[in-house]
Design an enzyme around this catalytic site. Structure first.
Site, PDB file in Angstrom:
ATOM      1  CG  HIS A   1     102.084  72.581 -23.423  1.00 45.72           C
ATOM      2  ND1 HIS A   1     101.172  73.246 -24.212  1.00 45.72           N
ATOM      3  CD2 HIS A   1     101.929  73.065 -22.169  1.00 45.72           C
ATOM      4  CE1 HIS A   1     100.507  74.103 -23.460  1.00 45.72           C
ATOM      5  NE2 HIS A   1     100.929  74.017 -22.219  1.00 45.72           N
TER       6      HIS A   1
ATOM      7  CD  GLU B   1     100.531  70.259 -19.058  1.00 45.97           C
ATOM      8  OE1 GLU B   1      99.509  70.916 -18.765  1.00 45.97           O
ATOM      9  OE2 GLU B   1     101.624  70.791 -19.334  1.00 45.97           O
ATOM     10  CG  HIS B   2      96.706  71.755 -22.283  1.00 50.50           C
ATOM     11  ND1 HIS B   2      95.808  72.796 -22.306  1.00 50.50           N
ATOM     12  CD2 HIS B   2      97.864  72.274 -21.821  1.00 50.50           C
ATOM     13  CE1 HIS B   2      96.404  73.901 -21.886  1.00 50.50           C
ATOM     14  NE2 HIS B   2      97.660  73.617 -21.583  1.00 50.50           N
TER      15      HIS B   2
ATOM     16  CD  GLU C   1      99.431  77.261 -21.943  1.00 50.72           C
ATOM     17  OE1 GLU C   1      98.702  76.373 -22.427  1.00 50.72           O
ATOM     18  OE2 GLU C   1     100.292  77.037 -21.073  1.00 50.72           O
TER      19      GLU C   1
END
Lengths: 419, 428
Positions: free
Chosen positions: B67, B70-71, B142
Site C-alpha cells: 500500500h 502504491e502511494h 489514513e
C-alpha cells in the site's frame, strides 16, 4: 422533450441503448421543512419494505428476484428549498433475458407499491409501522459512528443555525420522527400523492408512447404547484466556531463559507472552477498543500453547493495540527485571490472538470437525475454547452470569485486519547 | 490479438499477451464517452516475504509495504503523475488489496497520452529518503481514520481472527509502527520483483478502438527494457487451520456490531469450476439469508437483524471466506441465530427449492447490470483466479447451476469451515 401528463405531472424520457438496463424514477416534490423532511424519511423506510400487495420484505424481494433482480428503492433528496420522495427501479433490457417484457411489469409494480401501501383502518399497519420506525431511529443513532458524516452534520447545524430545514440531515430529525404516528403519516402521504409535483424519469431502450400507455392507469390528476423556487439565498451572519472532544484517533476540521453564487446563475461556472482549484479536485491547492506538501492529512477537500451558495471544507488531521491546517487553508484562499497559482494547474482543473462532466453521460443514474433537475428548474444546459462555459472562465474570474468567499462557521471534532 | 464474442452479454473482449509478458485486455463499449483503464500487479499486502528477483535469500518486508508503494508511485523527481493525468483531463487513482495493487485512470479525451502516462508512472519508480518519510504522515492519518471507523475495524478484525498466523492478519495499510520502518530500498526491491510486466495486466474499457489502443501500448512497451521474466517466489507461513473463535473490541460506538467470518478450509476447484463454486456459494447464502429467505424475515421481525445486515463472498489467491455483518441490539442473539442457520444449512436449502429460480434470476440480472459500469467490469476482472474463465462467463455459469450444485458446494464449504465472531461493543 419532457411531456406533461397532467398539470404538475411530467414524464422525462431519455431513449438510449448505451446501458443493459432501464432505469425509472418517480419523484414527488414540494417545498421542504423539518416536519415534511422527517415524514418523507419515515415514508421511505416504510414503503421500501412493504405494501398491500407485498406485505413483507420476503414477498417484495421474491417479486424483485423473479424480475431478474430488479432493483427497488425509496429515498429522499433535497435540492435547495425543494425536497423529494423518490421511488426508483432498474430492470434488465428485455433482449438480454430472452425477450420477456419486464418494463410493463415494473411500471405495474411501482404503481402497486406507491398507490397501495400496507394500510389498516386509515393508518399504516401498526406492527410494520412500529418496527420500521424503530429501525429508522436505530439507524439515525448509528449514523453518528461515521465521524466524517458527524462532523459535517455538526458544521451544518452551526452554519444553518437559523434555518432548521438546512441544519437537518437528509435522514431527518430524530425527535420529529419519534413524534410521528401511523395515522397522521398515512394522511400526510395521501396529501403528498395528490398535491406534490410529480417527475417521472426513464432512461434506457424505451419509447415514450409505450410509457404513456403504461402510465395511463396511474392516478396522476392535475395539481397546483405551490412554489418551485429552489435557490436558497442565506443571509450573511457572524462567524461562529465550536470545538467538541471525543475519544478518537483522528480529528476533523470542517469549515463553512458563504459563496453567494447560485446554480446556473451569473458566475456559476466561475465558482465551479474556483472550487476545483481550491479543494474540489485531487490537483487542488488544499490537496497539494495540506496533504502532499505538509503531510498533515489523508483527506482535505472542498465542495460547493450552488443551491444554497455554500462552500464547505473538510479535513481529517491530527489534533495538534488544528492551527497549522487552518492557516494553510486561509493561505490557499488568499493565494487564489492574489492570483498565485500556475497556468498549468489552472488548465488541469479545467480539464478535470470537463472530464467529470462528460463522464456523467456514462452513468444512467446521473442522466436520470439531470433530466429531472432540468425539468424542475425549467432550464437545461447540455454537456457541450457546460464544457464551453467552463472553458471561458479565466484566472481573473476565479480570483474575483475567491474574494467573495466569506468565512461563516468552523467546527473542530477534537480527538482525545481513546485509550 | 485474440477476439472473443460473448453473445449473451453483447460484448466482445480483445486480448493480447505482449512479448514482455504484460497481459492486455480491451473492451470497446459502444455509446460510452469515457475510457477507464486499470493496470494491476499480482502483489498485495500479504506478499511481505519473498525471494527478490535475481536474488537467492528470502526477505521479509514491513507490513503495509504494498500500500505504501502504491502511494509512492505517483511522485516522481520533477512531477506528480496525478498532474500529468490531469493535464490530459484524466482522473487517476489507485488501490491495494490483500493480493493485488491497481492503478487506474478515467478520461474522456487524450486516451493515448493517458495510457502512456499510466504505463510510464507504474513502471518508473522514484523514491528518496525524504519523499518516503513525508508519506508516513499521510498514511499515518489514513490508518488513524480507519482506526476510528467501526465497520473497518470489524472487517479487518474478522479477517485477522480467521487467519491469525498469516500475513492476512495485518491490515492492508499496515500500522503506524510497521510503516515507520519502510525505506526507499525496500520499495525499490518490491517494485523490481512484483512490477515486472509478466506479473501485471492492463484492462482498458469504454471508448476505444482495440487495434489502435493495442498499438499505443505495444509501442510504449517496446521502447523499454525489462529483465527476463522469472517466476516469483513468495514465502508464506505454513497453512494451519487455527482461528480465533471469538473476540470483542470496545469502541465509542452508538450500537453494537457483530461480524461472523466463515473461513473455507476446503480445496478450491480450478478454472471455470472455481467460478461455478463461487456462484454456487453466493446462491446458497442468498437462499439461506437473503431477503427472500423465511429466516431473514423471522430474524428481522424479531429485531435480531435489521437493514444493516449483509454478507459478502470473498475468493482470492490463497484464501476464501464469507463475511456476514450487521448491527445488533442483542449480539448474542444475532450470533446464535446465524450459527444455527449455518448449522442446519443443508435442511434449509432442501426446503428452499421453490425459491431457487428466483435467486438464480436475481444473480443473472445482477451480473448483467454490472456490465453498465466500466469500473465494475475492469475492477472485477481477474484473469488468473479462474484459469481461462472470467466474469464474462458468469451469466452462463449461473444459468447452468442447479439446486444440487448449490447444496453440494455449500456442504463442501461449510463442512470444514472455521467460524469466528467479532463483536464491537459500545464503551470507552
Amino acid at each position: 422533450m419532457p411531456k406533461q401528463l397532467a398539470k404538475g405531472v411530467w414524464l422525462n424520457v431519455i431513449p438510449t441503448t448505451q446501458f443493459k438496463t432501464i432505469s425509472m424514477t418517480v419523484d414527488f416534490i414540494a417545498p421542504g421543512n423539518v416536519q415534511e423532511l422527517s415524514n418523507r424519511i419515515l415514508l421511505a423506510q416504510l414503503l421500501e419494505t412493504s405494501s398491500a400487495e407485498y406485505s413483507t420484505q420476503t414477498k417484495l424481494a421474491q417479486k424483485l428476484s423473479m424480475m431478474y433482480g430488479a432493483s427497488y428503492g425509496v429515498n429522499v433528496f433535497r435540492y435547495g428549498l425543494q425536497e423529494g420522495l423518490r421511488f426508483s427501479s432498474t430492470i434488465i433490457n428485455d433482449h438480454f433475458i430472452g425477450g420477456e417484457s419486464l418494463l410493463s411489469e415494473m411500471i405495474a409494480f411501482l404503481r402497486s407499491v406507491i398507490y397501495r401501501p400496507l394500510v389498516n383502518d386509515g393508518a399504516f399497519e401498526s406492527v410494520t409501522f412500529a418496527r420500521q420506525k424503530q429501525n429508522l431511529m436505530a439507524y439515525l443513532k448509528s449514523l453518528n459512528d461515521d465521524k466524517q458524516y458527524y462532523a459535517e452534520q455538526q458544521l451544518s447545524q452551526l452554519y444553518f443555525k437559523n434555518e432548521p430545514f438546512f441544519a437537518t440531515s437528509l435522514y431527518g430529525d430524530a425527535e420529529t420522527i419519534n413524534g410521528i404516528g401511523a395515522e397522521t403519516l398515512y394522511a400526510t402521504y395521501q396529501q403528498l400523492l395528490a398535491t406534490n409535483q410529480v417527475q417521472i424519469t426513464v432512461a434506457g431502450d424505451v419509447s415514450e408512447a409505450d410509457l404513456v400507455a403504461d402510465l395511463a392507469k396511474w392516478q396522476l390528476e392535475d395539481r397546483q404547484i405551490q412554489s418551485s423556487e429552489i435557490i436558497y439565498r442565506r443571509p450573511v451572519s457572524e462567524m461562529v466556531a465550536k470545538t467538541e472532544g471525543q475519544p478518537l484517533q483522528q480529528s476533523k476540521l470542517n469549515i463553512a463559507y458563504k459563496l453567494p453564487v447560485y446554480y446556473r446563475e451569473a458566475d456559476f461556472y466561475k465558482a465551479l472552477v474556483f472550487n476545483g482549484l481550491f479543494g474540489g479536485t485531487p490537483i487542488s491547492m488544499l490537496f497539494k498543500n495540506v496533504r502532499e506538501k505538509n503531510s498533515l492529512a489523508y483527506y482535505a477537500s472542498s465542495r460547493f453547493d450552488g443551491f444554497t451558495g455554500t462552500l464547505l471544507v473538510q479535513t481529517g488531521i491530527d489534533q495538534s495540527n488544528e492551527a497549522a491546517v487552518k492557516t494553510i487553508i486561509a493561505q490557499q484562499l488568499d493565494a487564489i485571490i492574489k492570483g498565485q497559482f500556475s497556468d498549468e494547474v489552472f488548465d488541469q482543473v479545467i480539464a478535470s472538470l470537463i472530464n467529470g462532466r462528460e463522464s456523467r453521460l456514462d452513468s444512467q443514474r446521473a442522466l436520470v437525475n439531470q433530466a429531472m433537475l432540468d425539468q424542475l428548474l425549467n432550464s437545461s444546459v447540455s454537456a457541450t454547452d457546460w464544457v464551453n462555459q467552463i472553458k471561458q472562465v479565466t484566472r481573473e474570474d476565479v480570483s474575483a470569485i475567491a474574494k467573495r468567499v466569506q468565512l461563516q462557521a468552523v467546527y473542530f471534532l477534537k480527538g482525545e486519547d481513546a485509550k | 490479438m485474440k477476439e472473443k464474442h460473448y453473445s449473451d452479454l453483447g460484448e466482445t473482449l480483445y486480448s493480447e499477451k505482449l512479448s514482455n509478458g504484460l497481459r492486455v485486455y480491451l473492451l470497446p463499449k459502444e455509446g460510452f464517452h469515457k475510457t477507464y483503464a486499470v493496470m494491476t500487479t499480482d502483489y498485495g499486502s500479504i506478499d511481505q516475504s519473498f525471494v527478490p528477483l535475481n536474488g537467492t535469500a528470502p526477505v521479509t518486508q514491513p507490513a503495509g509495504i504494498a500500500h505504501f508503494l502504491e502511494h509512492k508511485m505517483f511522485e516522481k523527481a520533477d512531477h506528480d503523475a496525478f498532474d500529468t493525468f490531469a493535464h490530459f483531463g484524466g482522473s487517476s487513482n489507485a488501490f491495494t488489496s490483500y493480493t493485488h495493487t491497481s492503478y487506474l485512470f478515467s478520461a474522456t479525451h487524450h486516451l493515448k497520452e493517458n495510457l502512456e502516462t499510466l504505463l510510464d508512472f507504474v513502471q518508473d519508480p522514484y523514491f528518496t529518503e525524504q519523499t518516503v518519510n513525508k508519506e508516513k504522515g499521510i498514511i499515518g492519518q489514513e490508518i488513524q481514520m480507519y482506526e476510528d471507523d467501526p465497520n473497518s475495524r470489524a472487517y479487518f478484525g474478522t479477517i485477522a481472527n480467521l487467519y491469525p498466523d498469516q500475513p492476512l492478519a495485518d491490515d492492508i495499510a499496515g500500522s503506524i509502527e510497521s510503516i515507520d520502518k519502510i525505506k526507499p530500498e525496500d520499495l525499490y526491491l518490491a517494485h523490481q520483483t512484483f512490477y515486472h510486466p509478466s506479473n501485471m495486466s492492463l484492462f482498458v474499457v469504454g471508448r476505444l478502438k482495440p487495434a489502435e489502443a493495442l498499438g499505443w501500448i505495444e509501442a510504449n512497451q517496446a521502447a523499454k527494457t525489462f529483465s527476463k521474466p522469472a517466476p516469483i517466489k513468495r514465502i508464506l507461513p505454513p497453512v494451519s487451520q487455527q482461528i480465533i473463535a471469538h473476540k470483542e473490541l470496545v469502541m465509542p460506538v452508538e450500537r453494537p456490531k457483530v461480524t461472523v467470518g466463515i473461513r473455507g478450509n476446503d480445496d478450491l476447484p480450478t478454472g471455470i469450476n472455481r467460478l461455478k463454486y463461487e456462484d454456487a456459494i453466493s446462491l446458497g447464502f442468498t437462499l439461506l439469508l437473503g431477503e427472500t429467505a423465511p429466516d431473514f424475515l423471522s430474524l428481522y421481525d424479531q429485531g435480531i437483524i435489521d437493514d444493516s445486515f449483509g454478507y459478502n463472498i470473498e475468493l482470492q489467491r490463497g484464501a476464501h471466506h464469507v463475511i456476514m455483518a450487521g448491527e445488533a441490539e442483542d449480539p448474542k442473539a444475532f450470533e446464535t441465530a446465524v450459527l444455527d442457520i449455518l448449522h442446519h444449512a443443508t435442511d434449509k436449502l432442501e426446503a428452499a427449492r421453490d425459491r431457487f429460480e428466483a435467486v438464480q434470476r436475481e444473480a443473472i440480472g445482477s451480473t448483467l447490470s454490472s456490465f453498465n459500469s466500466l469500473e465494475a467490469i475492469a475492477n472485477q476482472f481477474d484473469d488468473q483466479l479462474y484459469g481461462d474463465a472470467s466474469l464474462f462467463d458468469e451469466v452462463g455459469v449461473i444459468k447452468a447451476l442447479t439446486m444440487q450444485d448449490v447444496i453440494a458446494t455449500m456442504q463442501q464449504f461449510l463442512g470444514s469451515a472455521g467460524i469466528s465472531v467479532q463483536e464491537i461493543v459500545p464503551g470507552h
